[in-house]
Design a protein around this motif. Sequence first.
Motif, PDB file in Angstrom:
ATOM      1  N   LEU A 186      11.983  -5.105  -1.517  1.00 14.15           N
ATOM      2  CA  LEU A 186      11.185  -4.364  -0.234  1.00 14.15           C
ATOM      3  C   LEU A 186      10.588  -2.798  -1.194  1.00 14.15           C
ATOM      4  O   LEU A 186      10.263  -2.102  -0.806  1.00 14.15           O
ATOM      5  CB  LEU A 186      11.605  -4.683   1.317  1.00 14.15           C
ATOM      6  N   GLU A 187      12.521  -1.954  -1.611  1.00 13.45           N
ATOM      7  CA  GLU A 187      12.175  -1.066  -0.895  1.00 13.45           C
ATOM      8  C   GLU A 187      10.994  -0.786  -2.535  1.00 13.45           C
ATOM      9  O   GLU A 187      10.545   0.217  -2.647  1.00 13.45           O
ATOM     10  CB  GLU A 187      13.157  -0.734  -1.783  1.00 13.45           C
ATOM     11  N   SER A 188      11.366  -1.202  -3.503  1.00 15.28           N
ATOM     12  CA  SER A 188      10.362  -1.720  -4.618  1.00 15.28           C
ATOM     13  C   SER A 188       9.219  -1.496  -3.928  1.00 15.28           C
ATOM     14  O   SER A 188       8.217  -0.984  -5.224  1.00 15.28           O
ATOM     15  CB  SER A 188      10.608  -2.339  -5.458  1.00 15.28           C
ATOM     16  N   LYS A 189       8.786  -2.444  -3.651  1.00 19.91           N
ATOM     17  CA  LYS A 189       7.455  -2.249  -2.866  1.00 19.91           C
ATOM     18  C   LYS A 189       6.748  -1.326  -1.833  1.00 19.91           C
ATOM     19  O   LYS A 189       5.674  -1.048  -2.384  1.00 19.91           O
ATOM     20  CB  LYS A 189       7.310  -3.437  -2.426  1.00 19.91           C
ATOM     21  N   VAL A 190       7.935  -0.676  -1.301  1.00 25.17           N
ATOM     22  CA  VAL A 190       7.578   0.384  -0.510  1.00 25.17           C
ATOM     23  C   VAL A 190       6.648   1.636  -1.127  1.00 25.17           C
ATOM     24  O   VAL A 190       6.254   2.615  -1.534  1.00 25.17           O
ATOM     25  CB  VAL A 190       8.647   0.477   0.618  1.00 25.17           C
ATOM     26  N   ARG A 191       7.757   1.503  -2.096  1.00 25.72           N
ATOM     27  CA  ARG A 191       7.785   2.585  -3.174  1.00 25.72           C
ATOM     28  C   ARG A 191       6.428   2.697  -3.936  1.00 25.72           C
ATOM     29  O   ARG A 191       5.683   3.909  -4.000  1.00 25.72           O
ATOM     30  CB  ARG A 191       9.298   2.922  -4.210  1.00 25.72           C
ATOM     31  N   GLN A 192       6.071   1.704  -4.043  1.00 23.09           N
ATOM     32  CA  GLN A 192       5.067   1.765  -5.470  1.00 23.09           C
ATOM     33  C   GLN A 192       4.216   1.558  -4.161  1.00 23.09           C
ATOM     34  O   GLN A 192       2.692   2.175  -4.903  1.00 23.09           O
ATOM     35  CB  GLN A 192       5.172   0.004  -5.769  1.00 23.09           C
ATOM     36  N   LEU A 193       3.120   1.186  -3.156  1.00 22.36           N
ATOM     37  CA  LEU A 193       2.645   0.861  -3.029  1.00 22.36           C
ATOM     38  C   LEU A 193       2.315   2.331  -2.107  1.00 22.36           C
ATOM     39  O   LEU A 193       1.232   2.881  -2.008  1.00 22.36           O
ATOM     40  CB  LEU A 193       3.146  -0.011  -1.205  1.00 22.36           C
ATOM     41  N   ALA A 194       3.868   2.861  -1.925  1.00 23.38           N
ATOM     42  CA  ALA A 194       3.181   5.076  -1.750  1.00 23.38           C
ATOM     43  C   ALA A 194       2.306   5.605  -2.517  1.00 23.38           C
ATOM     44  O   ALA A 194       2.089   6.313  -2.310  1.00 23.38           O
ATOM     45  CB  ALA A 194       4.929   5.365  -1.542  1.00 23.38           C
TER      46      ALA A 194
END
Length: 209
Positions: free
Chosen positions: A125-133
């Motif tokens: 999840l953190e990688s997804k949120v970071r990339q989305l940001a």
Amino acid sequence: MNNNPAENEKAIWLLKTRGPQPLTAIAIELGITVEGARFQLLKLANEGLVQATTESKGRGRPQQIWGLTSAGHARFPDTHAELTVKILNTMRDTLGQAAIQTVIDANEKIGILKYKADLKGLTDLESKVRQLAEVRNREGYMAEYKKEDDGYLLIENHCPICAAATVCQGFCQSELNTFKTVLGKNAHIKRVDHILAGARRCAYRITGS
């Protein structure tokens, strides 16, 4: 959106991304003296871009808090705002609200496909949120994310489609739908700040299942 502002714009950028701040905090963030920060802020105040308010906390001396004026926020303009609003109003008047929703739905599908491609291969999840940001930041949302004890906070300090969203808040709901889809069914997302509700930013709290 330029992420490397000129020297005389750094205070404006700071107040946009961090919200109202006391003078000492601004000086520390800018890496200059308090007097240097005061000089910059007074210059910007004379231009109508920032203003100071006084806050009392406890028994100490009242503290000046500096923030952006509406003119300061306008330095981060809505993308093609006037034309967008005119088109949406014309569509509503001639084709009806359903036509606007059809456009929003189609745009949502395109956005989901794009973001899924941007997040392809990411599993946690953190990688997804970071990339989305990172993607949203490139699109002009001045986006960032912060890790919290129970999840993450996706922050958008600017909304480049704010004028369109003001005319039709379906764009905001579509944005939330898109985030829920691309982050996956195990991610729980809640909007906790909303520019259209008077907040200085939009923010989403994201937790895992």
